[in-house]
Design a protein around this motif. Sequence first.
Motif, PDB file in Angstrom:
ATOM      1  N   ASP A  70       0.858  -1.370   0.103  1.00  0.00           N
ATOM      2  CA  ASP A  70       0.138  -0.029  -0.017  1.00  0.00           C
ATOM      3  C   ASP A  70       0.930   1.255   0.100  1.00  0.00           C
ATOM      4  N   ASN A  71       0.254   2.203  -0.783  1.00  0.00           N
ATOM      5  CA  ASN A  71       1.034   3.645  -0.830  1.00  0.00           C
ATOM      6  C   ASN A  71       2.681   3.345  -0.942  1.00  0.00           C
ATOM      7  N   ASP A  72       2.999   2.711  -1.827  1.00  0.00           N
ATOM      8  CA  ASP A  72       4.502   2.377  -1.992  1.00  0.00           C
ATOM      9  C   ASP A  72       4.806   2.000  -3.637  1.00  0.00           C
ATOM     10  N   PHE A  73       6.097   2.201  -3.790  1.00  0.00           N
ATOM     11  CA  PHE A  73       6.473   1.604  -5.045  1.00  0.00           C
ATOM     12  C   PHE A  73       7.923   1.170  -5.392  1.00  0.00           C
ATOM     13  N   ALA A  74       8.474   0.817  -6.039  1.00  0.00           N
ATOM     14  CA  ALA A  74       9.760   0.313  -6.300  1.00  0.00           C
ATOM     15  C   ALA A  74      10.533   1.354  -7.110  1.00  0.00           C
ATOM     16  N   ILE A  75      11.890   1.487  -6.840  1.00  0.00           N
ATOM     17  CA  ILE A  75      12.646   2.123  -7.639  1.00  0.00           C
ATOM     18  C   ILE A  75      13.887   1.317  -8.570  1.00  0.00           C
ATOM     19  N   GLU A  76      13.742   1.096  -9.640  1.00  0.00           N
ATOM     20  CA  GLU A  76      14.681   0.006 -10.265  1.00  0.00           C
ATOM     21  C   GLU A  76      16.041   0.508 -10.383  1.00  0.00           C
ATOM     22  N   ALA A  77      17.010  -0.737 -10.191  1.00  0.00           N
ATOM     23  CA  ALA A  77      18.399  -0.460 -10.326  1.00  0.00           C
ATOM     24  C   ALA A  77      18.845  -0.105 -11.639  1.00  0.00           C
ATOM     25  N   GLY A  78      19.725   0.822 -11.623  1.00  0.00           N
ATOM     26  CA  GLY A  78      20.620   1.217 -12.947  1.00  0.00           C
ATOM     27  C   GLY A  78      20.972   2.650 -13.014  1.00  0.00           C
ATOM     28  N   VAL A  79      21.071   3.160 -13.968  1.00  0.00           N
ATOM     29  CA  VAL A  79      21.932   4.390 -13.941  1.00  0.00           C
ATOM     30  C   VAL A  79      20.938   5.437 -14.813  1.00  0.00           C
ATOM     31  N   VAL A  80      21.353   6.560 -14.420  1.00  0.00           N
ATOM     32  CA  VAL A  80      20.752   7.932 -15.221  1.00  0.00           C
ATOM     33  C   VAL A  80      21.626   8.982 -15.463  1.00  0.00           C
ATOM     34  N   MET A  81      21.680   9.771 -16.345  1.00  0.00           N
ATOM     35  CA  MET A  81      22.447  11.047 -16.570  1.00  0.00           C
ATOM     36  C   MET A  81      21.673  12.190 -16.086  1.00  0.00           C
ATOM     37  N   LEU A  82      22.286  12.846 -15.176  1.00  0.00           N
ATOM     38  CA  LEU A  82      21.665  14.343 -14.690  1.00  0.00           C
ATOM     39  C   LEU A  82      22.687  15.358 -14.573  1.00  0.00           C
ATOM     40  N   GLY A  83      22.379  16.273 -15.453  1.00  0.00           N
ATOM     41  CA  GLY A  83      23.305  17.601 -15.247  1.00  0.00           C
ATOM     42  C   GLY A  83      24.643  17.362 -15.295  1.00  0.00           C
ATOM     43  N   GLY A  84      25.079  16.183 -16.158  1.00  0.00           N
ATOM     44  CA  GLY A  84      26.438  16.042 -16.194  1.00  0.00           C
ATOM     45  C   GLY A  84      26.963  14.906 -15.060  1.00  0.00           C
ATOM     46  N   TRP A  85      26.279  14.552 -14.528  1.00  0.00           N
ATOM     47  CA  TRP A  85      26.505  13.380 -13.467  1.00  0.00           C
ATOM     48  C   TRP A  85      25.796  12.221 -13.820  1.00  0.00           C
ATOM     49  N   GLN A  86      26.622  10.962 -13.443  1.00  0.00           N
ATOM     50  CA  GLN A  86      26.024   9.778 -13.588  1.00  0.00           C
ATOM     51  C   GLN A  86      25.984   9.394 -12.410  1.00  0.00           C
ATOM     52  N   VAL A  87      24.379   8.996 -12.234  1.00  0.00           N
ATOM     53  CA  VAL A  87      23.671   8.635 -10.804  1.00  0.00           C
ATOM     54  C   VAL A  87      23.360   7.165 -10.753  1.00  0.00           C
ATOM     55  N   PHE A  88      24.145   6.483  -9.525  1.00  0.00           N
ATOM     56  CA  PHE A  88      23.787   4.887  -9.680  1.00  0.00           C
ATOM     57  C   PHE A  88      22.845   4.575  -8.798  1.00  0.00           C
ATOM     58  N   ASN A  89      21.945   3.814  -9.071  1.00  0.00           N
ATOM     59  CA  ASN A  89      21.258   2.852  -7.830  1.00  0.00           C
ATOM     60  C   ASN A  89      21.603   1.517  -7.906  1.00  0.00           C
ATOM     61  N   PRO A  90      22.417   0.826  -6.915  1.00  0.00           N
ATOM     62  CA  PRO A  90      22.679  -0.422  -7.119  1.00  0.00           C
ATOM     63  C   PRO A  90      21.878  -1.504  -7.063  1.00  0.00           C
ATOM     64  N   GLN A  91      20.863  -1.487  -6.563  1.00  0.00           N
ATOM     65  CA  GLN A  91      19.775  -2.348  -6.327  1.00  0.00           C
ATOM     66  C   GLN A  91      18.222  -1.812  -6.251  1.00  0.00           C
ATOM     67  N   ARG A  92      17.416  -2.772  -6.453  1.00  0.00           N
ATOM     68  CA  ARG A  92      16.128  -2.449  -6.651  1.00  0.00           C
ATOM     69  C   ARG A  92      15.488  -2.053  -5.001  1.00  0.00           C
ATOM     70  N   ILE A  93      14.788  -0.782  -4.818  1.00  0.00           N
ATOM     71  CA  ILE A  93      14.585  -0.451  -3.567  1.00  0.00           C
ATOM     72  C   ILE A  93      13.123   0.145  -3.456  1.00  0.00           C
ATOM     73  N   GLN A  94      12.716  -0.108  -2.368  1.00  0.00           N
ATOM     74  CA  GLN A  94      11.019   0.521  -2.246  1.00  0.00           C
ATOM     75  C   GLN A  94      11.311   2.000  -1.768  1.00  0.00           C
TER      76      GLN A  94
END
Length: 638
Positions: A70-94
């Motif tokens: 309830d009232n939650d979702f998951a943030i998937e692992a991976g990388v995005v580019m933002l303002g010249g920064w590589q941003v990493f999420n090492p694992q799926r997290i709620q």
Amino acid sequence: MHQFVTKETVVNPRHYVGVRMQQGVPVLDSDLNEIVDIPMHTIELLLRDVIGNGVPGKGQGFAISSIEVDNDFAIEAGVVMLGGWQVFNPQRIQYSQQPRFLDSNGVSTGTDLTTPSGDRTDIVYLDVWEQETSANSGDYSDARLVNATIGVETALRQERRWTVWVAENETDFDNLILNESGHKYLPLAKLFRSDSIRIQPYMSMDLRRMGLTLADAVKAPMYIKRGSEELGPERFSSMLSELRSVLRIWQENILFPVGGTSGLNVFIIYQNAFNDLYYFTSAAEVNSDTLNLDNSDGLKVMQSLVNAQKRMITALRSISSGDPDIYKLYESYINGDSGKNIGGIQPAINDQDFLTTVKEQEALIEYLSLSTGNLPEGDVLVSMKEVAPSTAIDPLTGFTITYRVESDLQIPTTAEQFDLEAYGSDVRWAITLDKSSVTLAPGQSEEVVMSVDPDDSLANGEIAQVNLIARAHRRSSIKSVLPAETFTIGSPPPGATFFYYSGNVPLSGGVLIISRAQIENKTYDVNFTLVNSSGGGVTGQEHTFRLNHELQWPPTSPAGVNPGAWLPPSPQEQSNLVVSDADQPVTITIFAPSLSGVSEDINFTLIITATLTHSDGAPVMAGKTKLIELPIVVGMTP
């Protein structure tokens, strides 16, 4: 570079690109840090200004996914580019379990998601910043920074940190006031929530920029995913092509009611009304096929397409008597009509909802393709007659499939063209047809030969779904419903089709969907076809079949549903079904009692077994058998 990166004003800025150490002078920490900072800022500016923000390819980095919480979702692992920064999420997290709710100073600022009282739109976005980390910097310290050899912390670390936030009751990311110093922000998803406490897959629309390219000038091809539904260049181009095709049919068959005036000027107005749309959709289709349209461009194309359709209706009205209903209904599909349950193309454009915009245009195309008049009405049937050879499939030799295509049209009574399409689930199985179309009068049939050549490298056990699809050329919504058959390397092919679903309601993902009004307190016929593989008639044999059918219910049914009150309540048998000709329709009748107390969809399966029992009156021992398990959903829409 510092000024460009941080937007801080630098007095008398100089463009230093490197540091050179001098002999015999002290080395300061600022010199060493600048050795690192200069190339780091160079790379940051390059990534920001040339690569841009988004996700490489169709990666899952920071994608928002629904979960059974309830009232939650998951943030998937991976990388995005933002303002010249590589941003990493090492694992799926709620969302609720990420180390967030803390600002850059470690102070708690966040709250959990709330349940909407009604329809509500939320914006999910990423917040990224950098901070110095030491061996004793509180909750975010790292004891490993103490050098184990000398027992002293020799240097600090610059750490890139992130958190995901939800701005509730917000419809546009650009309207959010996000300006904390040193922070960068990226929209991730838009949540279309209802009063449900659970976030369902269809409620989430991905806002991440996919297919990241080398510059904004090179378009990132349009791509939207909302739940399991996707929109990309292929679907967009198909929509434009289908609109052009169906309007051409309406024009060529003079289905738009024009009249009351005559002359060359009328002809010019009529022709120009369509030419504008034809040229525009053709040009837009080329840009879509060459991946030169992104999501923003797609919305602009849709607005121009709406304007072109409005001009067409205005032009047709000018040469028509009165105000025919077709023009009013066409405008309802454009502008929306709650009374007709039509959302409308223009309202979706106004909401900047590109996916819904395309879906509403597709609904208009479907309406136009289903209109009556001179267009064909009825069905087209396809059955698999023979596979040769019938031995185990060998990729070195391939095989052929002979299909039988039969016209079951009621209108027109003359011959109609049917376009043929070969379907294969695996491109490594090369498929060709001996003809691209057939022309058949109602009741006539023709054989079509499909040649299948699996790639020589395929190994035993590898499979492909193969099928032949026939469509009425002037009305693509009339198409065959023969299910695809599975072919396996190293195994004999499936036999000829002698029993198959042939209802005029197309299956949706293999499921028959029935509305409540179609079955409540009345019988509903599900249509199948028995095929006499000998051809019947004068030269063939007479085949006799036995059918056994029943309704199979899940362990639990929705409240108010009594499976015992449905018909059939138990297994039924139909014997001595004689097929003297090439084929014969068969009807399975089901019945539902009152559903007034039921508030959910009803799911069950119709199971039918067809068995050949006699040939020319002589019993057939162990005759061929075909089992069909047809899932059925009775929707609660009245």
